[in-house]
Design a protein around this motif. Structure first.
Motif: not given
Length: 277
Positions: A230-236, A251-263
């Protein structure tokens, strides 16, 4: 203090795992999500997320273990590290010292099982929430814990990277490679400077954790734990902003991972979100 050898954090491999829970009063909720990356090896991320009652105290126990060279070390940590922390006789009077000693003892146990454990390794980020009021966070490697206080992201962990700990590695007789197109690595192999296990590199690595604590006050709204996928593609702050917008922590955890995958994060990605209010 009661013996905690039977807390049973066994959960098997965490690939494609997702879930949620809450504390006894129901005012602190958590959710987690784990997704296997694109590498052609089995899932190497493991997690812990649960509340337990111990000696009339309520403890929230949250962790992510990001393995490398196999999944045996993170699997071992999932089963044993919190037991080892809570079985330290001084835990209630000196949590920091107890966490540090338990990390050291756990690493020694992993290395002593060399034939089946010690060759691989794992990063670790652990969070112990005591009675919903005090949060103790420890880490080895580059998995990270970030707290949100009034919406402001505060990193509770230290990223243990070879480039920042080069002096310590070289002092122990190791070296840090900087190959073009790659990240700095200890002895050309490992992209973190502190980890559990890794017997072949241990003489050049550290396994003492960075430890921080904070009071969970009225401004503390979130805790996010995640592996470096996650942190390779997203800042804190981005992670906190995304998680704060979603009431349900799973749902928040899922959304964070979905965003990391999108990146285009290709690593295993694990995320635990704890919502304090």
């Amino acid at each position: 203090m009661e013996n905690l050898c039977c807390l049973q954090f066994i959960g098997g491999p965490s690939s494609y795992s997702s879930g949620k829970g809450k504390n006894h009063e129901g005012n602190i909720k958590f959710g987690f999500d784990l997704v296997k990356g694109k590498a052609n090896h089995p899932m190497e991320d493991y997690h812990v997320a649960r509340f337990v009652e111990v000696d009339e105290h309520e403890l929230g126990l949250f962790a992510i273990y990001d393995g490398h060279s196999g999944d045996r070390v993170p699997s071992y940590l999932q089963k044993h590290l919190f037991d080892n922390i809570l079985n330290e006789s001084e835990f209630w009077v000196d949590p920091k010292r107890s966490i540090s000693k338990a990390y050291e003892k756990t690493d020694e146990a992993i290395l002593s099982h060399d034939s089946d454990l010690g060759r691989g390794g794992s990063t670790s980020v652990t969070a112990v929430l005591i009675n919903g009021q005090r949060l103790w966070v420890a880490n080895l490697g580059d998995s990270r814990a970030v707290v949100s206080k009034g919406g402001e992201a505060i990193q509770m962990t230290t990223d243990h990277e070879p480039s920042t700990e080069r002096v310590s590695i070289e002092h122990k007789g190791g070296f840090v490679s900087n190959m073009p197109g790659d990240v700095p690595r200890v002895n050309g192999q490992l992209a973190v400077s502190r980890a559990f296990g890794d017997k072949s590199l241990k003489s050049h690595l550290r396994s003492d954790p960075a430890i921080q604590d904070t009071v969970v006050d009225s401004k503390t709204d979130l805790l996010v734990l995640a592996s470096d996928g996650l942190w390779k593609v997203m800042d804190n702050q981005e992670a906190v902003d995304i998680a704060r917008r979603i009431k349900d922590p799973q749902k928040a955890a899922k959304r964070l991972i979905a965003e990391a995958l999108k990146r285009d994060s290709k690593d295993d990605i694990s995320c635990v979100v704890v919502r304090f209010r």
